[in-house]
Design an enzyme around this catalytic site. Structure first.
Site, PDB file in Angstrom:
ATOM      1  CG  HIS A 186      11.376 -18.115 -19.174  1.00 14.95           C
ATOM      2  ND1 HIS A 186      11.893 -16.867 -18.995  1.00 14.95           N
ATOM      3  CD2 HIS A 186      11.518 -18.388 -20.483  1.00 14.95           C
ATOM      4  CE1 HIS A 186      12.331 -16.406 -20.142  1.00 14.95           C
ATOM      5  NE2 HIS A 186      12.111 -17.313 -21.063  1.00 14.95           N
ATOM      6  CD  GLU A 427      -8.620 -32.300 -43.937  1.00 17.30           C
ATOM      7  OE1 GLU A 427      -8.756 -32.635 -42.757  1.00 17.30           O
ATOM      8  OE2 GLU A 427      -8.343 -31.151 -44.298  1.00 17.30           O
ATOM      9  CG  ASP A 451     -12.097 -33.244 -41.220  1.00 19.23           C
ATOM     10  OD1 ASP A 451     -13.216 -33.224 -40.668  1.00 19.23           O
ATOM     11  OD2 ASP A 451     -11.274 -32.314 -41.124  1.00 19.23           O
ATOM     12  CB  CYS A 498      -1.353 -34.799 -39.345  1.00 14.87           C
ATOM     13  SG  CYS A 498      -2.486 -34.175 -40.587  1.00 14.87           S
TER      14      CYS A 498
HETATM   15  C1  PEP Z   1      -7.822 -34.358 -39.687  1.00 16.82           C
HETATM   16  O1  PEP Z   1      -8.884 -34.036 -40.198  1.00 16.82           O
HETATM   17  O2  PEP Z   1      -7.454 -35.535 -39.542  1.00 16.82           O
HETATM   18  C2  PEP Z   1      -6.907 -33.329 -39.178  1.00 16.82           C
HETATM   19  C3  PEP Z   1      -5.718 -33.641 -38.730  1.00 16.82           C
HETATM   20  O3  PEP Z   1      -7.341 -32.047 -39.163  1.00 16.82           O
HETATM   21  P1  PEP Z   1      -8.304 -31.427 -38.040  1.00 16.82           P
HETATM   22  O4  PEP Z   1      -8.398 -32.417 -36.918  1.00 16.82           O
HETATM   23  O5  PEP Z   1      -7.659 -30.138 -37.647  1.00 16.82           O
HETATM   24  O6  PEP Z   1      -9.562 -31.243 -38.799  1.00 16.82           O
HETATM   25 MG    MG Z   2      -9.261 -31.982 -40.826  1.00 11.07          MG
END
Ligand code: PEP
Ligand code: MG
Length: 537
Positions: A186, A427, A451, A498
């Site tokens: 908290h 990826e 990746d 991502c």
């Molecule tokens: C990626 O491969 O870009 C990804 C977001 O996954 P991680 O980094 O968990 O492999």
């Molecule tokens: Mg990945």
């Protein structure tokens, strides 16, 4: 120099104010008769509620409605007639008001702390806080007047209860230091919300540091420097000024729509690895969660998390995000992410081996537990499922069949759930090359450049000898990204990114031009990414 956990960023320079534990020993209090003791109890509860309601108003003004929820919970608990009537019964039996508070609260604390659920355990610490406050009021015990400390104070305590933290006036408190607690306690959450640097879990700090001692607190590195030299003070004053100026320039992007100069609206989301990190995303202005790396729920333990444990973790995130999108990636193990108890066979080339979606599809019992947990948690928010390391259409179809089977099971067991959208990570070059076909099977893509770069360039992200090749700005990787976005657009599905490249200043203008919809980044990069997008055409 003392070391702890950097739980709230920033630099604090000032003087120590030690808050020692209050003495709540009531053994000398004499029973004054049941009526008198009940009257004392009622007066203490009324004082507590008045004090807490006042704090709620102040916290709402300084840190926001969400942060006041903990204290509102305290009010609700004490307004519950059950708790009070139990205390009165104990007083009727000849016990002083302090004893009644102690017994009833301790019973609830024991009950809640034995439950294997984070939220319930949290209630135990709430009741501990209530107990201490009531005893303090009943005993007229002295505490440091936290609200009245002078400017430049660095508050040091074993731990800060929510009611202590909420008395903090952010203009006067340069930093906080505790002996216990971590990034998700908290005190850490409130400190971050108020923008006060915090270093937690500094062993025996209340004994080591003396009241009034000069200190520098580094909330980034979790460092505390005692009696710094003039030169150190100057150095940190400068660092602090640079940090605050940067923060100020980003703050204007908090809560702002992510819109390019030409008026196209984008979304900036955060990536998380633990349920508690959802707060981090919100505090950094994230509009959703674009990647929940669920493998962290499976790591650092000696057995698989149960469906119930997973359900709780996913539900916590969904509830915290309060209707904002939450993309949960199914278990992505293998490669560099080993989990001993899953007995993954040793492979010569694990990055090209039996990992992620491949492992899950050949272990349907394990996979179904996760899918069921996600479907059940989806009743609490806008959850979506995302599959990692997809290379074929068949993998997607098989996963879909398993999701259908899970839904049928939940239906038969009369367990509540909600059907969710399914997406895939792009990826691998294979996925990028068939992204037109994959787009016919799923509702969204998220490009995992971490990746995708490695597999496209045939260069390991951790190998320094090929570090020059591991570069998402290479034309081959850019072509894979462009192709994926265009195929998503032609099929009319949402496309996000991502991988780390989503926050890359050099990449963002191209991603905007190709039409990427969502940028999911490390929470601390959210505002910077929004700024970069807003500054582009
Ligand atoms: C990626 O491969 O870009 C990804 C977001 O996954 P991680 O980094 O968990 O492999
Ligand atoms: Mg990945």
């Amino acid at each position: 120099m003392l070391k702890g956990i950097g739980a709230s960023s920033g630099y604090g320079i000032g003087k120590a104010v030690i808050i020692k534990d209050i003495n709540t020993d009531y053994s000398a209090v004499k029973f004054a008769g049941a009526e008198e003791e009940k009257a004392r109890l009622h007066q203490a509860v009324a004082d507590f509620l008045e004090e807490t309601n006042q704090l709620i108003a102040e916290v709402k003004a300084s840190a926001g409605d969400h942060e006041a929820e903990i204290l509102e919970g305290h009010v609700a608990m004490l307004n519950d007639p059950f708790m009070l009537s139990q205390m009165e019964d104990i007083i009727t039996g000849g016990v002083v008001a302090e004893g009644a508070v102690d017994q009833v609260c301790s019973m609830f604390i024991d009950m809640f702390s034995s439950v294997d659920d984070e939220l319930t355990r949290q209630r135990a610490s709430d009741i501990k806080d209530i107990k201490e406050s009531l005893l303090r009021i009943l005993l007229h015990a002295e505490t440091v007047d936290i609200a009245g400390v002078p400017a430049g104070s660095i508050l040091i305590a074993k731990d800060f209860t929510p009611s202590m933290t909420s008395q903090i006036k952010k203009d006067n408190v340069a930093a906080i230091i505790t002996e216990i607690g971590g990034v998700t306690s908290h005190s850490a959450i409130l400190a971050r919300a108020m923008g006060i640097p915090a270093v937690l879990s500094v062993l025996n700090v209340t004994d080591i540091i003396t009241d009034g001692e000069a200190l520098i607190v580094d909330g980034f590195k979790g460092k505390v420097m005692q009696n710094p030299s003039e030169e150190e003070v100057r150095e940190y004053e400068e660092k602090k000024a640079v940090y605050l100026a940067e923060k100020e320039s980003l703050n204007e992007y908090f809560g702002k729509t992510t819109m390019t100069k030409s008026g196209v609206v984008k979304k900036v989301y955060g990536n998380i690895g633990k349920a508690e990190d959802a707060q981090n995303v919100l505090q950094n202005g994230g509009e959703g969660i674009g990647l929940f790396r669920t493998e962290f729920l499976f790591m650092d333990r000696d057995h698989e998390p149960t469906e119930q444990e997973q359900f709780e973790a996913y539900s916590t995130v969904a509830k915290a995000m309060d209707g904002k999108e939450v993309i949960i990636r199914t278990l992505d193990i293998g490669g560099d992410k080993a989990i001993d108890y899953l007995n993954i066979t040793k492979e010569d080339n694990p990055f090209m081996g039996h990992r992620a979606i491949r492992y899950c599809l050949s272990n349907p019992d394990l996979f179904k537990k996760q899918l069921r947990a996600i479907l059940r948690a989806a009743q609490f928010g806008d959850i979506k499922i995302m599959l990692p390391l997809v290379t074929t259409l068949e993998e997607v179809r098989e996963a879909k069949a398993l999701i259908k089977a899970c839904e049928a099971e939940l239906e038969a067991e009369e367990l509540r759930y909600r059907s969710v959208d399914l997406g895939v990570m792009i990826e691998t070059p294979a996925a990028a090359l068939i992204s037109d076909l994959l787009a016919q099977e799923v509702s969204f893509f998220s490009i995992g450049t971490n990746d995708l770069t490695g597999y496209t360039m045939a260069a390991d992200r951790g190998n320094p000898h090929v570090a020059n090749l591991y570069d998402a700005m290479q034309p081959s990787v850019l072509r894979a990204i462009e192709m994926t976005i265009k195929n998503a657009k032609s099929a009319g599905i949402m496309v996000g990114m991502c991988g780390e490249a989503a926050a890359d200043e050099r990449m963002i203008p191209m991603l905007i031009e190709w039409g990427l919809d969502e940028f999911s980044v490390t929470p601390t990069n959210i505002l910077q990414t929004r700024k970069l997008i807003c500054e582009n055409e």
